[in-house]
Write a protein that holds these residues in place. Structure first.
Motif, PDB file in Angstrom:
ATOM      1  N   LYS A   1      -1.272  -4.261   5.178  1.00  0.00           N
ATOM      2  CA  LYS A   1       0.083  -4.599   4.718  1.00  0.00           C
ATOM      3  C   LYS A   1       0.050  -5.824   3.810  1.00  0.00           C
ATOM      4  N   ASN A   2      -0.723  -6.841   4.213  1.00  0.00           N
ATOM      5  CA  ASN A   2      -0.811  -8.049   3.398  1.00  0.00           C
ATOM      6  C   ASN A   2      -1.456  -7.775   2.049  1.00  0.00           C
ATOM      7  N   ALA A   3      -2.495  -6.907   2.054  1.00  0.00           N
ATOM      8  CA  ALA A   3      -3.165  -6.567   0.800  1.00  0.00           C
ATOM      9  C   ALA A   3      -2.202  -5.851  -0.146  1.00  0.00           C
ATOM     10  N   ILE A   4      -1.385  -4.943   0.416  1.00  0.00           N
ATOM     11  CA  ILE A   4      -0.409  -4.226  -0.402  1.00  0.00           C
ATOM     12  C   ILE A   4       0.648  -5.193  -0.933  1.00  0.00           C
ATOM     13  N   SER A   5       1.114  -6.101  -0.072  1.00  0.00           N
ATOM     14  CA  SER A   5       2.113  -7.078  -0.493  1.00  0.00           C
ATOM     15  C   SER A   5       1.591  -7.932  -1.641  1.00  0.00           C
ATOM     16  N   ASN A   6       0.318  -8.352  -1.530  1.00  0.00           N
ATOM     17  CA  ASN A   6      -0.275  -9.159  -2.595  1.00  0.00           C
ATOM     18  C   ASN A   6      -0.430  -8.356  -3.880  1.00  0.00           C
ATOM     19  N   ALA A   7      -0.814  -7.074  -3.732  1.00  0.00           N
ATOM     20  CA  ALA A   7      -1.034  -6.245  -4.910  1.00  0.00           C
ATOM     21  C   ALA A   7       0.274  -5.935  -5.640  1.00  0.00           C
TER      22      ALA A   7
ATOM     23  N   THR B   1       3.105  -7.860  -5.651  1.00  0.00           N
ATOM     24  CA  THR B   1       3.967  -9.039  -5.763  1.00  0.00           C
ATOM     25  C   THR B   1       4.892  -8.965  -6.977  1.00  0.00           C
ATOM     26  N   ASP B   2       4.376  -8.413  -8.078  1.00  0.00           N
ATOM     27  CA  ASP B   2       5.166  -8.346  -9.315  1.00  0.00           C
ATOM     28  C   ASP B   2       6.408  -7.473  -9.184  1.00  0.00           C
ATOM     29  N   PHE B   3       6.472  -6.665  -8.133  1.00  0.00           N
ATOM     30  CA  PHE B   3       7.575  -5.719  -8.009  1.00  0.00           C
ATOM     31  C   PHE B   3       8.586  -6.130  -6.934  1.00  0.00           C
ATOM     32  N   GLU B   4       8.427  -7.334  -6.393  1.00  0.00           N
ATOM     33  CA  GLU B   4       9.394  -7.821  -5.420  1.00  0.00           C
ATOM     34  C   GLU B   4      10.768  -7.953  -6.076  1.00  0.00           C
ATOM     35  N   GLY B   5      11.801  -7.571  -5.348  1.00  0.00           N
ATOM     36  CA  GLY B   5      13.149  -7.628  -5.889  1.00  0.00           C
ATOM     37  C   GLY B   5      13.487  -6.477  -6.814  1.00  0.00           C
ATOM     38  N   LYS B   6      12.582  -5.499  -6.911  1.00  0.00           N
ATOM     39  CA  LYS B   6      12.814  -4.351  -7.793  1.00  0.00           C
ATOM     40  C   LYS B   6      12.931  -3.050  -6.999  1.00  0.00           C
ATOM     41  N   GLY B   7      13.389  -3.154  -5.762  1.00  0.00           N
ATOM     42  CA  GLY B   7      13.544  -1.952  -4.941  1.00  0.00           C
ATOM     43  C   GLY B   7      12.315  -1.629  -4.116  1.00  0.00           C
TER      44      GLY B   7
ATOM     45  N   MET C   1       0.828  -1.197   0.000  1.00  0.00           N
ATOM     46  CA  MET C   1       0.000   0.000   0.000  1.00  0.00           C
ATOM     47  C   MET C   1       0.861   1.245   0.000  1.00  0.00           C
ATOM     48  N   LYS C   2       1.968   1.124   0.767  1.00  0.00           N
ATOM     49  CA  LYS C   2       2.910   2.244   0.815  1.00  0.00           C
ATOM     50  C   LYS C   2       3.494   2.500  -0.561  1.00  0.00           C
ATOM     51  N   THR C   3       3.763   1.380  -1.313  1.00  0.00           N
ATOM     52  CA  THR C   3       4.331   1.505  -2.658  1.00  0.00           C
ATOM     53  C   THR C   3       3.352   2.223  -3.571  1.00  0.00           C
ATOM     54  N   LYS C   4       2.067   1.848  -3.503  1.00  0.00           N
ATOM     55  CA  LYS C   4       1.081   2.498  -4.364  1.00  0.00           C
ATOM     56  C   LYS C   4       1.003   3.980  -4.063  1.00  0.00           C
ATOM     57  N   PHE C   5       1.068   4.264  -2.780  1.00  0.00           N
ATOM     58  CA  PHE C   5       0.991   5.666  -2.385  1.00  0.00           C
ATOM     59  C   PHE C   5       2.147   6.443  -2.980  1.00  0.00           C
ATOM     60  N   THR C   6       3.342   5.849  -2.911  1.00  0.00           N
ATOM     61  CA  THR C   6       4.541   6.512  -3.437  1.00  0.00           C
ATOM     62  C   THR C   6       4.406   6.751  -4.932  1.00  0.00           C
ATOM     63  N   ILE C   7       3.920   5.721  -5.640  1.00  0.00           N
ATOM     64  CA  ILE C   7       3.782   5.841  -7.084  1.00  0.00           C
ATOM     65  C   ILE C   7       2.782   6.939  -7.427  1.00  0.00           C
ATOM     66  N   SER C   8       1.715   7.032  -6.604  1.00  0.00           N
ATOM     67  CA  SER C   8       0.716   8.072  -6.869  1.00  0.00           C
ATOM     68  C   SER C   8       1.339   9.443  -6.754  1.00  0.00           C
ATOM     69  N   ILE C   9       2.216   9.609  -5.768  1.00  0.00           N
ATOM     70  CA  ILE C   9       2.881  10.907  -5.586  1.00  0.00           C
ATOM     71  C   ILE C   9       3.726  11.205  -6.809  1.00  0.00           C
TER      72      ILE C   9
ATOM     73  N   LYS D   1      -0.335   2.677  -9.242  1.00  0.00           N
ATOM     74  CA  LYS D   1      -1.767   2.481  -9.460  1.00  0.00           C
ATOM     75  C   LYS D   1      -2.275   1.256  -8.703  1.00  0.00           C
ATOM     76  N   GLN D   2      -1.465   0.202  -8.653  1.00  0.00           N
ATOM     77  CA  GLN D   2      -1.875  -0.983  -7.901  1.00  0.00           C
ATOM     78  C   GLN D   2      -1.932  -0.672  -6.406  1.00  0.00           C
ATOM     79  N   LEU D   3      -1.001   0.159  -5.936  1.00  0.00           N
ATOM     80  CA  LEU D   3      -1.060   0.612  -4.547  1.00  0.00           C
ATOM     81  C   LEU D   3      -2.325   1.431  -4.322  1.00  0.00           C
ATOM     82  N   GLY D   4      -2.649   2.285  -5.296  1.00  0.00           N
ATOM     83  CA  GLY D   4      -3.839   3.123  -5.184  1.00  0.00           C
ATOM     84  C   GLY D   4      -5.113   2.308  -5.101  1.00  0.00           C
ATOM     85  N   THR D   5      -5.145   1.165  -5.761  1.00  0.00           N
ATOM     86  CA  THR D   5      -6.332   0.304  -5.696  1.00  0.00           C
ATOM     87  C   THR D   5      -6.588  -0.158  -4.268  1.00  0.00           C
ATOM     88  N   VAL D   6      -5.515  -0.538  -3.574  1.00  0.00           N
ATOM     89  CA  VAL D   6      -5.659  -0.970  -2.171  1.00  0.00           C
ATOM     90  C   VAL D   6      -6.061   0.214  -1.297  1.00  0.00           C
ATOM     91  N   LEU D   7      -5.450   1.384  -1.540  1.00  0.00           N
ATOM     92  CA  LEU D   7      -5.787   2.571  -0.741  1.00  0.00           C
ATOM     93  C   LEU D   7      -7.235   2.969  -0.947  1.00  0.00           C
TER      94      LEU D   7
END
Length: 319
Positions: free
Chosen positions: A165-171, A173-179, A1-9, A215-221
């Motif tokens: 946190k779990n919802a964000i992690s699931n959303a 998943t494709d970006f694991e290992g990419k920072g 969720m934090k990642t989505k928020f960052t991307i939105s910014i 955008k995927q983070l934004g979906t969870v938010l």
């Protein structure tokens, strides 16, 4: 969720790459206000934990006082029964002596009156102690209920943030290992995205892969409208050569945070009042800037998600 928020910014920064001084000033004012609210929420959270500890201590003290009162009452009941037995013995002696000695009768009568007075005093003491015990019992139950309710609310908040946190992690998943990293601490969820996932060097324009993550983070938010979202931009300590649009690292970090907000604003389920964009420049590193790896970790966007604490604050005021 934090990642989505960052991307939105970051997306917001892209959409507003040429921010007017007035808009930029408004963003800065809003960030200062929200930052202050964020600190206040953290203080409230810490106060809640202290209040919980205090309530538990009070509950323990009340329990000890209650147990002590029970012991005293049992002691007095024993003394009362002993006096009753003694009174009965004297009464029997009195009956036996009544026909033979008026003097003995008078003495026994006096002693009987004294014993009766003692019995009455003990009865009154027992009645008073039983009343006090009942009051202590009610206070103990009331405090126990408030502590249990407070623990339940805190547990529910923690569980909700864990679920988030779990919802964000699931959303993401494709970006694991990419920072991308997602953490839960101090009652909040932190989504951190390194710049390699979002921006090119010196740019605040979010790349295709970064937009997807935001955008995927934004979906969870959007499914959690009561969460406050703070987007912070961070840089390493390398001096950024200013341009007409960028004055330095702090300015760059702010524009990147605003780009993420812009992307998140595309999701109509996210309340704009819950969004805050902030630039921290190089002044909040999470790793050493002496290595390339450390610098890469410091060049990041952090999305900090905070739950509302109104219900907990209300319980604290009632304790």
């Amino acid at each position: 969720m934090k990642t989505k928020f960052t991307i939105s910014i970051l997306l917001l920064i892209i959409a507003t790459s040429c921010v007017s001084p007035k808009v930029y000033k408004n963003l800065e004012d809003k960030y200062a206000t929200l930052k202050k609210e964020n600190r206040s929420l953290q203080d409230e959270y810490n106060d809640l934990l202290k209040a919980k500890t205090k309530a538990e201590n009070e509950l323990r003290d009340s329990q000890e006082e209650y147990d002590g009162a029970i012991t005293d009452r049992n002691t007095w009941e024993g003394e009362y029964k002993a006096l009753v037995n003694e009174f009965q013995d004297l009464k029997e002696s009195y009956d036996a002596l009544e026909s033979s000695s008026s003097a003995s009768i008078a003495a026994n009568s006096k002693k009987n009156r004294e014993l009766l007075a003692k019995l009455e005093a003990k009865e009154q003491a027992l009645t008073s102690e039983n009343t006090r015990l009942e009051k202590l019992k009610k206070e103990l139950e009331s405090r126990s209920n408030r502590v249990a309710e407070l623990e339940s609310v805190i547990a529910a908040k923690d569980a909700a943030m864990t679920s988030l946190k779990n919802a964000i992690s699931n959303a993401l998943t494709d970006f694991e290992g990419k920072g991308l990293t997602i953490e839960q601490r101090n009652g909040k969820v932190y989504v951190s995205m390194e710049n390699k996932l979002l921006f090119k060097s010196g740019s605040w324009a979010v790349g295709v892969e970064g937009k997807k993550a935001v955008k995927q983070l934004g979906t969870v938010l959007g499914d959690n409208p009561d969460i406050a979202v703070l987007i912070e931009g961070h840089t390493d300590d390398e001096s950024f050569i200013g341009t007409e649009q960028i004055k330095g690292n702090w300015d760059l970090s702010t524009k990147r945070a605003t780009s993420i907000v812009t992307i998140l604003r595309e999701n109509k389920n996210i309340n704009p009042e819950n969004l805050t964009a902030a630039g921290r420049g190089e002044f909040a590193p999470i790793a050493s800037n002496k290595t390339a790896e450390g610098k890469a970790k410091n060049r990041r966007i952090e999305v900090i998600l905070t739950p509302k604490l109104d219900e907990i604050s209300k319980l604290l005021n009632e304790i």
